[in-house]
Structure formats: structure tokens, C-alpha cells
Scaffold this active site. Sequence first.
Site, PDB file in Angstrom:
ATOM      1  N   SER A   1      37.475  45.782  35.248  1.00 12.97           N
ATOM      2  CA  SER A   1      37.641  47.079  35.923  1.00 12.97           C
ATOM      3  C   SER A   1      38.939  47.049  36.703  1.00 12.97           C
ATOM      4  CB  SER A   1      36.480  47.325  36.893  1.00 12.97           C
ATOM      5  OG  SER A   1      36.754  48.460  37.702  1.00 12.97           O
TER       6      SER A   1
ATOM      7  N   TYR B   1      31.450  44.353  43.745  1.00 10.79           N
ATOM      8  CA  TYR B   1      31.677  44.734  42.347  1.00 10.79           C
ATOM      9  C   TYR B   1      33.099  44.355  41.932  1.00 10.79           C
ATOM     10  CZ  TYR B   1      32.599  47.840  38.360  1.00 10.79           C
ATOM     11  OH  TYR B   1      32.968  48.349  37.139  1.00 10.79           O
TER      12      TYR B   1
END
Length: 246
Positions: free
Chosen positions: A141, A155
Amino acid sequence: MRKVLLVTGASAGIGTATARLAATRGYDLALNYNSDRAGAETVARAARDAGARTLICQADVGDPEQIARMYREVDGAFGRLDALVNNAGVVDRSAPVTDITHERLRRMFDINVIGAILVAKEAVLRMQAQGDGGAIVNISSAAARLGSGGQYVDYAASKAAIDTFTKGLSDEVSRENIRVNSVRPGLIETDIHAKGGEPGRAERLAHMVPMQRPGSAEEVADAILYLLSDAASYVTGSILEVTGGR
Ligand code: NAP
């Protein structure tokens, strides 16, 4: 001969778009899901319509025993594995680090990091035994680079681990022509934002993207299929940003 591709988290979003596109590009598909059986069946139908053989395998990639069961099913159905898209992943609600609990960290890292590494390990073992190379795409990501302060630093850190793992694994297996790359999606319009408690997140933050819009799962799938393909035959250990410039 059609190559066999395992996509984890194929029941929704980027995994679904990847599986659909892969079926049209000549892959047979092992489609992993965790909770959304209907989503997995829908993508399997579409893949079969495009000419692919399909296997649906339920497994929580946060559980090593379920990963082992998934691979027994893949071995039984196809007897080989040529490619892996290590896509299954979760976010959590926006929270400062001071509010993040041990329980939340365990879930995030069990699924996004430990699960992804164990899934890749099993793929590599099969590719090495076959002796004719392979391709792995890990889904990272842009958060790995941005840090996601005030949203979900945990995350972001889990995805940074994926990028580091990608480079290290690539170095270990590139002599065997097993290529390992990662794709870093930016803000992509999928249900992951709603699952993290922010249904309108992609649209709301679109102004922060140089291209002024969220991306689609299909646009990420295009990048993934490129990295899997022979067009990327000299690409390994790389991170491909699919972020609209962010
Ligand atoms: P999504 O629409 O929420 O889909 C997530 C997929 O992962 C679902 O198929 C889900 O399966 C599966 N999954 C979740 N936990 C699992 C587990 N424990 N075991 C097996 N499968 C599991 O999310 P997405 O946006 O497509 O995200 C896919 C990947 O892209 C993730 O790794 C995510 O971190 C990454 N990413 C997304 C964005 C974005 O903006 N959308 C940006 C950067 C990176 P079930 O529904 O069957 O449980």
C-alpha cells in the site's frame, strides 16, 4: 498449458478484479476467500465463463493451519502452482497509536504480514520443486511510504513489512527465475474503507491525489497482471506504485 494462479482475498475488491482479468489472460485460478462465499462464487463463475478452471478455497490466512489446508486443496485440484497474488488484507478503524491495542495489532499482523509470508513460503516451495520459475505479487500500500499517521499506523507498518519481505524474498529466489514484486495501491474504490468504518473515504480524500480521483480495482489488477506476465520477465524485487501520483 494454462498457468495456475492463486489469488488470496479473491472474493472482493482488488482480488476479484485480478482474478477476473487473469481468467481472460489464460490462467486457471485458485480463489481464496475468508467469509464471503457468495463473492468467491461470483468471481469463480465469471472466470469459468472466460475459460478458466477454478477452485474456491476458504481459509483465514491469519491461521497457519488454514493456509496448510488451502494448499492441500490447491495441490489436489491442480497439482502445481505458477503464480501467486498475495492480496488478502485488512485495515481497522482510524485511531492514533496511543489507542491501538495488542489485540488489534495481532489481528493486523497475523493477516497482513505473517499470513502473507506463510502463503508466499508455500508458493515458493512448490515453484522450486517444479523447477521452472514462477511469479509472486504481494499487495502492499502507499501507506507503507506515507505512514498513515492519525489513521492506521499499524496498517502502514504492516504494508512496509510486505515491501521489505518482497525485496528479501526476491533476492533469495531470483536465481530460480521466481520473480517477487509488490504493488502499492493508493486510494482505491473498494469496500475495504467501509470495513474500516469509513465508507466514503476514497471519495473524501480524492483531492489529495494528483489525479484528483480514487483508482479502481481494475486499474490495480492491470498492474498486477503486468508483473505476473512475461512482459515483466526482468522485473523482480520492485515496488510498482498505482496511486494516481500520490
Ligand atoms: P476488500 O475489498 O476489503 O477485499 C479484501 C479481501 O481480502 C476480501 O476478499 C476478503 O475476504 C479478504 N480477506 C480479508 N481478511 C482475510 C483473511 N483473514 N483470510 C483470507 N482472506 C481475507 O479490500 P481491497 O481494497 O480489495 O484490498 C485488497 C488488498 O489491497 C489488501 O491487502 C489491502 O490492504 C490492499 N490495499 C487496498 C487499498 C484500497 O484503497 N482499497 C489501498 C492500498 C492497499 P472475505 O471478504 O471473504 O472475508
